[in-house]
Design an enzyme around this catalytic site. Sequence first.
Site, PDB file in Angstrom:
ATOM      1  N   ASP A  36       0.984  -1.316  -0.008  1.00 27.85           N
ATOM      2  CA  ASP A  36      -0.220   0.077  -0.083  1.00 27.85           C
ATOM      3  C   ASP A  36       0.651   1.299  -0.049  1.00 27.85           C
ATOM      4  O   ASP A  36       2.152   1.308   0.262  1.00 27.85           O
ATOM      5  CB  ASP A  36      -0.990  -0.049   1.486  1.00 27.85           C
ATOM      6  CG  ASP A  36      -2.008  -0.763   1.185  1.00 27.85           C
ATOM      7  OD1 ASP A  36      -2.449  -1.449   0.113  1.00 27.85           O
ATOM      8  OD2 ASP A  36      -2.468  -1.309   2.177  1.00 27.85           O
ATOM      9  N   LYS A  58      -1.088   3.436  -5.468  1.00 29.40           N
ATOM     10  CA  LYS A  58      -0.629   4.555  -6.132  1.00 29.40           C
ATOM     11  C   LYS A  58      -1.296   5.849  -5.990  1.00 29.40           C
ATOM     12  O   LYS A  58      -2.408   6.113  -6.606  1.00 29.40           O
ATOM     13  CB  LYS A  58      -0.235   4.306  -7.587  1.00 29.40           C
ATOM     14  CG  LYS A  58       1.111   3.810  -7.705  1.00 29.40           C
ATOM     15  CD  LYS A  58       1.326   3.796  -9.383  1.00 29.40           C
ATOM     16  CE  LYS A  58       2.307   2.662  -9.737  1.00 29.40           C
ATOM     17  NZ  LYS A  58       2.324   2.259 -11.175  1.00 29.40           N
ATOM     18  N   MET A 172      -8.214   8.161  10.081  1.00 34.22           N
ATOM     19  CA  MET A 172      -8.855   8.760   8.752  1.00 34.22           C
ATOM     20  C   MET A 172      -9.793   9.680   9.084  1.00 34.22           C
ATOM     21  O   MET A 172     -11.064   9.797   8.535  1.00 34.22           O
ATOM     22  CB  MET A 172      -9.558   7.505   8.036  1.00 34.22           C
ATOM     23  CG  MET A 172      -8.627   6.387   7.913  1.00 34.22           C
ATOM     24  SD  MET A 172      -9.813   4.918   6.958  1.00 34.22           S
ATOM     25  CE  MET A 172      -9.986   4.019   8.520  1.00 34.22           C
TER      26      MET A 172
END
Length: 497
Positions: A36, A58, A172
Amino acid sequence: MKTGQVILVGAGPGDPGLLTIKGRQAIASAEVVVYDRLVSQAILDMIPPEAERINVGKESSHHIMPQEQINTLLLEKARSGKRVVRLKGGDPFLFGRGGEELELLAQHGIPFQEIPGITSAIAVPAYGGIPVTHRDFCSSLHIITGHQRAGKPLDIRFDALVQAGGTLVFLMGVAALSNICSGLLQAGMAPDMPAAVVERGTTPAQRPILATISTLPAVAEAEQVKSPSIIIVGKVCSLSSQFDWFDKLPLKGQNIIVTRPKERAGTLSNRLRALGAEVTEFPCIETVPCVPCQELDLAVEQIDSYEWLTFTSPAGVSTLMGLLLRTGRDVRALGRIKIAAIGPGTDRELRKYGLRADLIPTVYDGAHLGEALCEARPQGPVLIVRAQLGTPALTEALERNHIPYEDVRCYETRYPCSEAEQIHNLLEQETPPIVTFTSASTVTGFVSALGNADYSRIIAACIGAQTEAEAKKYHLHTITAKEATIESLIERIMEGV
Ligand code: SAH
């Protein structure tokens, strides 16, 4: 066909030193690595060169591979008999979708393992000086996702969290930061409750921001906080001013390029990283033994006719030992010969083979090694084992004193054509990097790899006078170690520019 398997490996939060030993072993034996975007470069550098690497995150091109496709990829690679490592940031099972990736494998009877990682939820606060629990302040820790699906409200029980009174860690949560804070305030949290954001935690770019639950959104916006960041809410945040150890490291945030050959870069890089520096390894030279080397072979045959065996670099030691082992011999072939080494690094290499230097000059260069040998008043000739481009200073000293010698040039210094784009980018940054040079040849290699770059802004940290002279040829701004050792070079870098 052999059966493949998948090992989910937690890569930790960013600092490559926080990878587990078991995780490192799994990477070292991988045939395919699927990783990742949050996995650090230093960990990616541990992937064996022959292994296939697949980046499924990416970010730059927004080509994040959909989850189902990742699941299928793992299944297919394992089915084709491969040993697959799935490298994920932090801990794979903490908001890492690790469980989802195992489901398909379990359904198809593919063997798998999970190697937990150090999660950012605890490590990032720790590097920001915040212990997530402290007996005086709280008795629980809650780890919550702040991810908000487009158009949907946050799925968080703020009332329950406020009532529990524990430390809250949101992952997050950057985009939803103001919603998180207002949710907590509405649920009755005290407006002056300490709160913090730590951006890019555990990396040299770490940025901690302290505020309260009511002021955090405005402060974070003013500071343009970006993902990945951890939000911490709770009284423990007030401890950070006391425990903020990582951001106080002497080389914190300093970009440093290490140009040593790959196999020797580790010690210097790790020590600089431990001091907080952002290290990029850019090997500018490699040493290649001349094989076969008849001269060296002959000298070993007649080893008893020499009084001293002299090495001017660790590569000389490994070249000679390589020859002995290749030809069915070992260190006993060296008999009772006395050994001289140019410095402690070469002596350390000798010790790997159970040998030690009888003589090391006080200043670690060719001229002083020559002088020291003369002072030892050899009765017999000196055997020198060194690189093709060795300095004449060593043999000049012996000649002045009429000491016979044999100068065997048995390895070559080459300049590998490394990918220089990343280095060019570093050179263009506002604060240019420090580039460490541990021999004159690393300077030559660096300059030949970069071509026509602007060297005027670079600070060249040089190990000694010869290296410094080479760097000055290219108009690099130099700082030079007092003594030609890695320790002294690091000290010089810490003294500042
Ligand atoms: N499995 C991971 C978390 C994946 S979710 C773990 O255990 O750490 C991704 C979130 O983790 C990011 O949005 C951020 O909130 C957090 N994160 C991961 N690495 C981080 C870092 N170095 N600094 C700050 N936050 C980080």
